[in-house]
Scaffold this motif. Structure first.
Motif, PDB file in Angstrom:
ATOM      1  N   HIS A   1       0.770  -1.010  -0.096  1.00 28.70           N
ATOM      2  CA  HIS A   1      -0.084   0.007   0.080  1.00 28.70           C
ATOM      3  C   HIS A   1       0.823   1.234  -0.330  1.00 28.70           C
ATOM      4  O   HIS A   1       0.494   2.355  -0.899  1.00 28.70           O
ATOM      5  CB  HIS A   1      -0.805   0.523   1.900  1.00 28.70           C
ATOM      6  CG  HIS A   1      -1.611   1.197   1.299  1.00 28.70           C
ATOM      7  ND1 HIS A   1      -3.308   1.308   0.572  1.00 28.70           N
ATOM      8  CD2 HIS A   1      -1.397   2.329   2.270  1.00 28.70           C
ATOM      9  CE1 HIS A   1      -3.620   2.577   0.655  1.00 28.70           C
ATOM     10  NE2 HIS A   1      -2.845   2.846   1.848  1.00 28.70           N
TER      11      HIS A   1
ATOM     12  N   HIS B   1       1.337   5.012  -2.149  1.00 28.70           N
ATOM     13  CA  HIS B   1       0.927   5.968  -2.184  1.00 28.70           C
ATOM     14  C   HIS B   1       2.513   7.027  -2.689  1.00 28.70           C
ATOM     15  O   HIS B   1       2.380   7.934  -2.810  1.00 28.70           O
ATOM     16  CB  HIS B   1       1.168   6.354  -0.873  1.00 28.70           C
ATOM     17  CG  HIS B   1      -0.197   6.526  -0.179  1.00 28.70           C
ATOM     18  ND1 HIS B   1      -1.175   6.911  -0.520  1.00 28.70           N
ATOM     19  CD2 HIS B   1      -0.580   5.122   0.963  1.00 28.70           C
ATOM     20  CE1 HIS B   1      -2.256   6.621   0.137  1.00 28.70           C
ATOM     21  NE2 HIS B   1      -2.241   5.524   1.254  1.00 28.70           N
TER      22      HIS B   1
ATOM     23  N   SER C   1      -0.170   9.483   6.557  1.00 28.05           N
ATOM     24  CA  SER C   1      -1.413   8.999   6.492  1.00 28.05           C
ATOM     25  C   SER C   1      -2.195   8.193   7.427  1.00 28.05           C
ATOM     26  O   SER C   1      -1.981   9.290   8.605  1.00 28.05           O
ATOM     27  CB  SER C   1      -1.798   7.652   5.547  1.00 28.05           C
ATOM     28  OG  SER C   1      -0.981   6.272   5.833  1.00 28.05           O
TER      29      SER C   1
ATOM     30  N   ASP D   1      -6.511   6.941  -0.773  1.00 29.31           N
ATOM     31  CA  ASP D   1      -7.119   5.747  -0.914  1.00 29.31           C
ATOM     32  C   ASP D   1      -7.527   5.553  -2.097  1.00 29.31           C
ATOM     33  O   ASP D   1      -8.444   6.067  -2.435  1.00 29.31           O
ATOM     34  CB  ASP D   1      -7.283   4.335   0.357  1.00 29.31           C
ATOM     35  CG  ASP D   1      -6.306   4.594   1.513  1.00 29.31           C
ATOM     36  OD1 ASP D   1      -5.091   4.795   1.140  1.00 29.31           O
ATOM     37  OD2 ASP D   1      -6.040   4.012   2.071  1.00 29.31           O
TER      38      ASP D   1
HETATM   39 ZN    ZN Z   1      -2.910   5.204   2.477  1.00 29.99          ZN
END
Ligand code: ZN
Ligand code: KG4
Length: 330
Positions: free
Chosen positions: A111, A115, A136, A297
Protein backbone atom coordinates in the motif's frame (compact mmCIF):
# COMPACT_ATOMS: atom_id res chain seq x y z
CA UNK A 1 1.48 -0.12 -23.29
CA UNK A 2 0.25 -2.76 -20.85
CA UNK A 3 -3.37 -2.61 -19.76
CA UNK A 4 -3.61 -3.17 -16.02
CA UNK A 5 -6.63 -3.50 -13.73
CA UNK A 6 -5.76 -2.41 -10.17
CA UNK A 7 -7.72 -3.06 -6.98
CA UNK A 8 -7.36 -1.42 -3.55
CA UNK A 9 -9.24 -2.84 -0.56
CA UNK A 10 -6.83 -2.50 2.37
CA UNK A 11 -9.19 -0.63 4.70
CA UNK A 12 -12.63 0.89 4.15
CA UNK A 13 -12.57 1.80 0.46
CA UNK A 14 -13.20 -0.62 -2.38
CA UNK A 15 -11.50 0.88 -5.40
CA UNK A 16 -10.65 -0.16 -8.95
CA UNK A 17 -8.71 1.55 -11.71
CA UNK A 18 -7.67 0.76 -15.25
CA UNK A 19 -4.31 2.00 -16.52
CA UNK A 20 -2.57 1.85 -19.85
CA UNK A 21 1.08 2.12 -18.85
CA UNK A 22 1.11 5.12 -16.48
CA UNK A 23 -1.95 6.65 -18.09
CA UNK A 24 -4.96 6.41 -15.76
CA UNK A 25 -7.97 5.54 -17.92
CA UNK A 26 -10.40 5.46 -15.01
CA UNK A 27 -10.40 5.42 -11.23
CA UNK A 28 -13.52 4.50 -9.23
CA UNK A 29 -14.06 4.28 -5.48
CA UNK A 30 -16.83 2.95 -3.26
CA UNK A 31 -16.41 4.28 0.28
CA UNK A 32 -17.69 2.59 3.45
CA UNK A 33 -17.48 5.78 5.54
CA UNK A 34 -21.25 5.88 6.16
CA UNK A 35 -21.31 2.19 7.15
CA UNK A 36 -18.69 2.62 9.89
CA UNK A 37 -19.90 6.01 11.16
CA UNK A 38 -22.37 4.45 13.59
CA UNK A 39 -19.56 2.52 15.33
CA UNK A 40 -17.14 5.47 15.41
CA UNK A 41 -14.37 3.54 13.62
CA UNK A 42 -13.73 0.85 11.01
CA UNK A 43 -15.06 -2.56 12.11
CA UNK A 44 -12.86 -5.14 10.30
CA UNK A 45 -15.51 -7.85 9.91
CA UNK A 46 -18.07 -5.38 8.53
CA UNK A 47 -15.42 -3.87 6.23
CA UNK A 48 -14.56 -7.27 4.71
CA UNK A 49 -18.23 -8.10 4.08
CA UNK A 50 -18.78 -4.71 2.45
CA UNK A 51 -15.77 -5.30 0.16
CA UNK A 52 -17.29 -8.64 -0.93
CA UNK A 53 -20.49 -6.84 -1.91
CA UNK A 54 -18.75 -3.95 -3.67
CA UNK A 55 -15.89 -5.58 -5.52
CA UNK A 56 -17.60 -7.09 -8.58
CA UNK A 57 -19.72 -3.99 -9.36
CA UNK A 58 -16.77 -1.66 -8.86
CA UNK A 59 -14.46 -3.68 -11.13
CA UNK A 60 -17.12 -3.88 -13.82
CA UNK A 61 -17.80 -0.15 -13.48
CA UNK A 62 -14.07 0.57 -13.91
CA UNK A 63 -13.73 -1.64 -17.00
CA UNK A 64 -16.88 -0.11 -18.54
CA UNK A 65 -15.68 3.44 -17.86
CA UNK A 66 -12.34 2.62 -19.46
CA UNK A 67 -14.05 0.80 -22.33
CA UNK A 68 -11.81 -2.22 -21.74
CA UNK A 69 -12.80 -5.92 -21.83
CA UNK A 70 -11.45 -8.51 -19.37
CA UNK A 71 -9.83 -10.27 -22.34
CA UNK A 72 -7.72 -7.18 -23.18
CA UNK A 73 -6.02 -6.99 -19.75
CA UNK A 74 -2.29 -7.76 -19.51
CA UNK A 75 -2.11 -7.99 -15.70
CA UNK A 76 -4.14 -7.49 -12.56
CA UNK A 77 -2.79 -5.80 -9.44
CA UNK A 78 -4.13 -5.65 -5.90
CA UNK A 79 -2.92 -4.21 -2.60
CA UNK A 80 -1.81 -7.21 -0.54
CA UNK A 81 -0.13 -5.50 2.45
CA UNK A 82 -0.26 -3.85 4.98
CA UNK A 83 -3.87 -3.41 6.07
CA UNK A 84 -6.86 -5.25 7.49
CA UNK A 85 -6.33 -8.90 6.61
CA UNK A 86 -10.00 -9.61 5.90
CA UNK A 87 -10.30 -6.55 3.65
CA UNK A 88 -7.04 -7.24 1.80
CA UNK A 89 -8.06 -10.87 1.23
CA UNK A 90 -11.16 -9.83 -0.73
CA UNK A 91 -9.17 -7.81 -3.29
CA UNK A 92 -6.34 -10.34 -3.47
CA UNK A 93 -8.64 -13.36 -3.90
CA UNK A 94 -10.51 -11.50 -6.65
CA UNK A 95 -7.23 -10.59 -8.39
CA UNK A 96 -5.83 -14.11 -8.17
CA UNK A 97 -9.08 -15.60 -9.47
CA UNK A 98 -9.02 -13.28 -12.47
CA UNK A 99 -5.33 -13.98 -13.00
CA UNK A 100 -6.00 -17.73 -13.20
CA UNK A 101 -9.07 -17.47 -15.39
CA UNK A 102 -7.52 -14.95 -17.82
CA UNK A 103 -4.08 -16.58 -17.67
CA UNK A 104 -2.35 -13.25 -16.95
CA UNK A 105 0.02 -12.34 -14.08
CA UNK A 106 -1.13 -10.81 -10.83
CA UNK A 107 0.95 -8.26 -8.95
CA UNK A 108 0.67 -7.80 -5.18
CA UNK A 109 1.38 -4.18 -4.25
CA UNK A 110 2.49 -2.75 -0.90
CA UNK A 111 0.00 0.00 0.00
CA UNK A 112 2.76 2.50 0.85
CA UNK A 113 4.51 1.80 -2.45
CA UNK A 114 1.24 2.93 -4.04
CA UNK A 115 1.30 6.18 -2.05
CA UNK A 116 4.98 6.75 -2.99
CA UNK A 117 4.39 6.35 -6.73
CA UNK A 118 1.08 8.30 -6.79
CA UNK A 119 3.19 11.33 -7.81
CA UNK A 120 3.64 9.69 -11.22
CA UNK A 121 0.20 11.15 -11.97
CA UNK A 122 1.82 14.60 -11.74
CA UNK A 123 5.11 13.70 -13.42
CA UNK A 124 5.16 10.63 -15.67
CA UNK A 125 8.96 10.66 -15.63
CA UNK A 126 9.46 10.59 -11.86
CA UNK A 127 11.86 7.71 -11.18
CA UNK A 128 13.11 8.29 -7.62
CA UNK A 129 16.07 10.04 -5.96
CA UNK A 130 13.70 11.84 -3.65
CA UNK A 131 12.82 12.25 0.03
CA UNK A 132 9.23 11.07 0.34
CA UNK A 133 6.97 11.97 3.25
CA UNK A 134 4.24 9.36 3.60
CA UNK A 135 1.51 10.71 5.88
CA UNK A 136 -1.72 8.77 6.19
CA UNK A 137 -4.16 7.45 8.76
CA UNK A 138 -1.85 4.57 9.70
CA UNK A 139 1.64 5.77 8.76
CA UNK A 140 3.95 8.75 9.06
CA UNK A 141 7.28 7.90 7.49
CA UNK A 142 10.19 9.60 5.81
CA UNK A 143 11.43 7.32 3.08
CA UNK A 144 14.42 7.86 0.87
CA UNK A 145 13.18 6.63 -2.52
CA UNK A 146 16.15 5.70 -4.68
CA UNK A 147 14.15 3.81 -7.31
CA UNK A 148 11.34 1.22 -7.53
CA UNK A 149 11.91 -1.27 -4.70
CA UNK A 150 14.96 0.58 -3.36
CA UNK A 151 13.73 2.38 -0.26
CA UNK A 152 15.43 3.47 2.97
CA UNK A 153 13.36 4.26 6.04
CA UNK A 154 14.80 7.53 7.37
CA UNK A 155 12.27 8.26 10.09
CA UNK A 156 8.81 7.54 11.43
CA UNK A 157 6.37 8.35 14.20
CA UNK A 158 6.91 7.15 17.74
CA UNK A 159 3.19 6.86 18.36
CA UNK A 160 0.18 8.19 16.42
CA UNK A 161 0.25 8.75 12.67
CA UNK A 162 -0.39 12.28 11.36
CA UNK A 163 -3.81 11.34 9.93
CA UNK A 164 -4.73 9.59 13.17
CA UNK A 165 -3.82 12.82 15.04
CA UNK A 166 -6.04 14.86 12.69
CA UNK A 167 -8.90 12.37 13.18
CA UNK A 168 -8.62 12.14 16.98
CA UNK A 169 -8.33 15.92 17.41
CA UNK A 170 -11.24 16.44 15.01
CA UNK A 171 -13.37 14.17 17.21
CA UNK A 172 -12.32 16.09 20.36
CA UNK A 173 -13.34 19.35 18.66
CA UNK A 174 -16.73 17.82 17.78
CA UNK A 175 -16.08 17.92 14.03
CA UNK A 176 -17.44 15.39 11.51
CA UNK A 177 -15.34 12.35 10.65
CA UNK A 178 -12.83 12.01 9.02
CA UNK A 179 -11.18 14.77 11.02
CA UNK A 180 -8.42 15.67 8.55
CA UNK A 181 -10.58 17.37 5.99
CA UNK A 182 -12.94 18.78 8.68
CA UNK A 183 -10.03 20.44 10.50
CA UNK A 184 -8.71 21.82 7.22
CA UNK A 185 -12.15 23.29 6.40
CA UNK A 186 -12.64 24.79 9.89
CA UNK A 187 -9.13 26.25 9.84
CA UNK A 188 -9.68 27.95 6.51
CA UNK A 189 -8.79 31.64 6.76
CA UNK A 190 -6.76 31.18 9.96
CA UNK A 191 -3.13 30.25 10.36
CA UNK A 192 -0.50 29.66 12.99
CA UNK A 193 -0.76 28.58 16.60
CA UNK A 194 -3.70 30.65 17.90
CA UNK A 195 -4.06 28.42 20.94
CA UNK A 196 -0.68 27.20 22.24
CA UNK A 197 -0.41 23.50 21.40
CA UNK A 198 2.76 21.43 21.84
CA UNK A 199 5.07 20.21 19.10
CA UNK A 200 6.92 17.18 20.47
CA UNK A 201 10.67 17.49 20.92
CA UNK A 202 11.87 14.21 19.47
CA UNK A 203 14.75 13.19 17.17
CA UNK A 204 15.42 15.08 13.91
CA UNK A 205 13.65 12.46 11.80
CA UNK A 206 11.10 11.34 14.38
CA UNK A 207 7.51 12.46 14.85
CA UNK A 208 5.22 12.21 17.86
CA UNK A 209 1.59 13.29 17.94
CA UNK A 210 0.15 11.56 21.01
CA UNK A 211 0.85 14.57 23.28
CA UNK A 212 -1.14 16.78 20.93
CA UNK A 213 -4.43 14.98 21.47
CA UNK A 214 -3.95 15.17 25.26
CA UNK A 215 -3.33 18.92 24.93
CA UNK A 216 -6.44 19.32 22.76
CA UNK A 217 -8.50 17.36 25.30
CA UNK A 218 -7.27 19.72 28.05
CA UNK A 219 -7.96 22.78 25.87
CA UNK A 220 -11.51 21.62 25.14
CA UNK A 221 -12.30 21.02 28.83
CA UNK A 222 -10.65 24.30 29.93
CA UNK A 223 -12.36 26.53 27.36
CA UNK A 224 -15.73 24.74 27.34
CA UNK A 225 -18.32 26.66 25.32
CA UNK A 226 -15.89 29.60 24.98
CA UNK A 227 -13.68 27.54 22.65
CA UNK A 228 -13.25 29.08 19.22
CA UNK A 229 -13.33 25.87 17.17
CA UNK A 230 -11.94 27.54 14.04
CA UNK A 231 -8.93 28.89 15.89
CA UNK A 232 -8.47 25.54 17.65
CA UNK A 233 -8.62 23.71 14.28
CA UNK A 234 -5.99 26.06 12.84
CA UNK A 235 -3.77 25.47 15.86
CA UNK A 236 -4.10 21.67 15.52
CA UNK A 237 -3.35 21.85 11.81
CA UNK A 238 -0.28 23.96 12.53
CA UNK A 239 0.96 21.57 15.24
CA UNK A 240 0.77 18.64 12.79
CA UNK A 241 1.95 20.36 9.61
CA UNK A 242 4.89 22.24 11.15
CA UNK A 243 7.01 19.20 12.15
CA UNK A 244 6.08 17.36 8.93
CA UNK A 245 7.40 20.24 6.81
CA UNK A 246 10.50 21.05 8.86
CA UNK A 247 11.70 17.46 9.20
CA UNK A 248 11.02 16.49 5.60
CA UNK A 249 13.05 19.42 4.30
CA UNK A 250 15.85 18.77 6.80
CA UNK A 251 15.95 15.07 5.84
CA UNK A 252 16.15 15.90 2.11
CA UNK A 253 18.98 18.38 2.69
CA UNK A 254 20.79 15.98 5.04
CA UNK A 255 20.64 13.21 2.42
CA UNK A 256 21.73 15.64 -0.34
CA UNK A 257 18.55 14.99 -2.32
CA UNK A 258 17.14 17.72 -4.54
CA UNK A 259 13.57 16.46 -4.73
CA UNK A 260 10.82 16.16 -2.09
CA UNK A 261 7.62 14.20 -2.64
CA UNK A 262 4.61 13.58 -0.44
CA UNK A 263 1.93 10.90 -0.46
CA UNK A 264 -0.89 9.47 1.69
CA UNK A 265 -4.23 10.92 2.76
CA UNK A 266 -2.69 13.79 4.75
CA UNK A 267 -0.91 14.99 1.60
CA UNK A 268 -4.35 16.20 0.46
CA UNK A 269 -4.00 18.91 3.15
CA UNK A 270 -3.70 22.28 1.43
CA UNK A 271 -1.69 23.87 4.23
CA UNK A 272 0.84 21.00 4.15
CA UNK A 273 1.12 21.18 0.37
CA UNK A 274 1.62 24.93 0.22
CA UNK A 275 4.09 25.05 3.11
CA UNK A 276 6.13 22.15 1.72
CA UNK A 277 6.15 23.79 -1.70
CA UNK A 278 7.22 27.16 -0.25
CA UNK A 279 10.02 25.59 1.80
CA UNK A 280 11.20 23.53 -1.20
CA UNK A 281 11.33 26.71 -3.28
CA UNK A 282 13.27 28.48 -0.54
CA UNK A 283 15.87 25.68 -0.48
CA UNK A 284 16.04 25.12 -4.24
CA UNK A 285 14.39 21.69 -4.00
CA UNK A 286 11.90 20.26 -6.46
CA UNK A 287 8.47 19.49 -4.94
CA UNK A 288 6.08 16.87 -6.27
CA UNK A 289 2.68 15.86 -4.95
CA UNK A 290 -0.18 13.85 -6.44
CA UNK A 291 -3.45 15.48 -7.51
CA UNK A 292 -5.72 15.75 -4.42
CA UNK A 293 -8.00 12.88 -5.50
CA UNK A 294 -5.01 10.50 -5.65
CA UNK A 295 -3.76 11.35 -2.12
CA UNK A 296 -6.38 9.43 -0.13
CA UNK A 297 -6.70 5.70 -0.77
CA UNK A 298 -7.46 4.84 -4.38
CA UNK A 299 -6.67 2.12 -6.90
CA UNK A 300 -4.96 4.35 -9.49
CA UNK A 301 -1.90 4.68 -7.22
CA UNK A 302 -1.78 0.89 -6.90
CA UNK A 303 -1.97 0.70 -10.70
CA UNK A 304 0.88 3.23 -11.09
CA UNK A 305 3.19 1.16 -8.85
CA UNK A 306 2.02 -2.04 -10.59
CA UNK A 307 2.63 -0.60 -14.02
CA UNK A 308 6.25 0.13 -13.05
CA UNK A 309 6.68 -3.33 -11.56
CA UNK A 310 5.13 -4.99 -14.62
CA UNK A 311 7.42 -3.05 -16.98
CA UNK A 312 10.38 -4.46 -15.05
CA UNK A 313 9.01 -8.04 -15.13
CA UNK A 314 8.29 -7.98 -11.38
CA UNK A 315 5.09 -10.01 -10.99
CA UNK A 316 3.82 -12.09 -8.05
CA UNK A 317 3.42 -15.82 -7.57
CA UNK A 318 0.05 -17.26 -6.59
CA UNK A 319 1.54 -18.26 -3.23
CA UNK A 320 2.14 -14.60 -2.31
CA UNK A 321 -0.33 -13.81 0.45
CA UNK A 322 -1.76 -10.85 2.37
CA UNK A 323 -0.06 -9.38 5.47
CA UNK A 324 -1.32 -7.04 8.19
CA UNK A 325 2.15 -5.52 8.63
CA UNK A 326 5.03 -5.47 6.23
CA UNK A 327 8.19 -3.45 5.61
CA UNK A 328 8.52 -1.58 2.31
CA UNK A 329 9.19 -4.02 -0.54
CA UNK A 330 12.35 -4.65 -2.56
ZN1 ZN B 1 -3.35 4.93 2.42
O1 KG4 C 1 -4.01 7.27 2.89
P1 KG4 C 1 -5.35 7.33 3.52
O2 KG4 C 1 -6.54 7.59 2.64
O3 KG4 C 1 -5.65 5.99 4.29
C1 KG4 C 1 -4.64 5.31 4.97
O4 KG4 C 1 -3.82 4.63 4.30
O5 KG4 C 1 -4.60 5.50 6.21
O6 KG4 C 1 -5.28 8.44 4.66
C2 KG4 C 1 -6.41 8.72 5.43
C3 KG4 C 1 -6.05 9.84 6.39
C4 KG4 C 1 -7.15 10.12 7.40
O7 KG4 C 1 -6.57 10.18 8.69
C5 KG4 C 1 -7.69 11.46 6.96
O8 KG4 C 1 -8.21 12.25 8.02
C6 KG4 C 1 -6.45 12.10 6.36
O9 KG4 C 1 -5.83 11.05 5.66
N1 KG4 C 1 -6.81 13.19 5.44
C7 KG4 C 1 -6.47 14.49 5.65
C8 KG4 C 1 -7.04 15.24 4.58
N2 KG4 C 1 -7.70 14.36 3.76
C9 KG4 C 1 -7.54 13.12 4.30
N3 KG4 C 1 -5.76 15.06 6.63
C10 KG4 C 1 -5.59 16.40 6.58
N4 KG4 C 1 -6.10 17.18 5.61
C11 KG4 C 1 -6.83 16.65 4.59
N5 KG4 C 1 -7.33 17.43 3.63
Amino acid sequence: MALILAIESSCDETAAAVLEGSNIKCNVISSQIDLHKKWGGVVPEAAARAHVEAISPIVIEALDAANVQFSQLDAIAATNRPGLVGSLSVGVAFAKGLSISLNIPWIGIHHLEGHIWSVLASDLHFSGNAMCLIASGGHTELVRVNSLGDYELIGSTRDDAAGEAFDKCGRLLGLPSPGGVSIQNEASGYSGSLYPLPIAKVGPTEFSFSGLKTAVLQLVSKEGTQLDVKKAAASVQNAIVEPLVTKTIQAALHCCLDCVTVGGGVSANLELRSRLEAECNRHGLRFLCAPIELCTDNAAMIGLAASLRFSQGKVSSLSEDVAANSPLPR
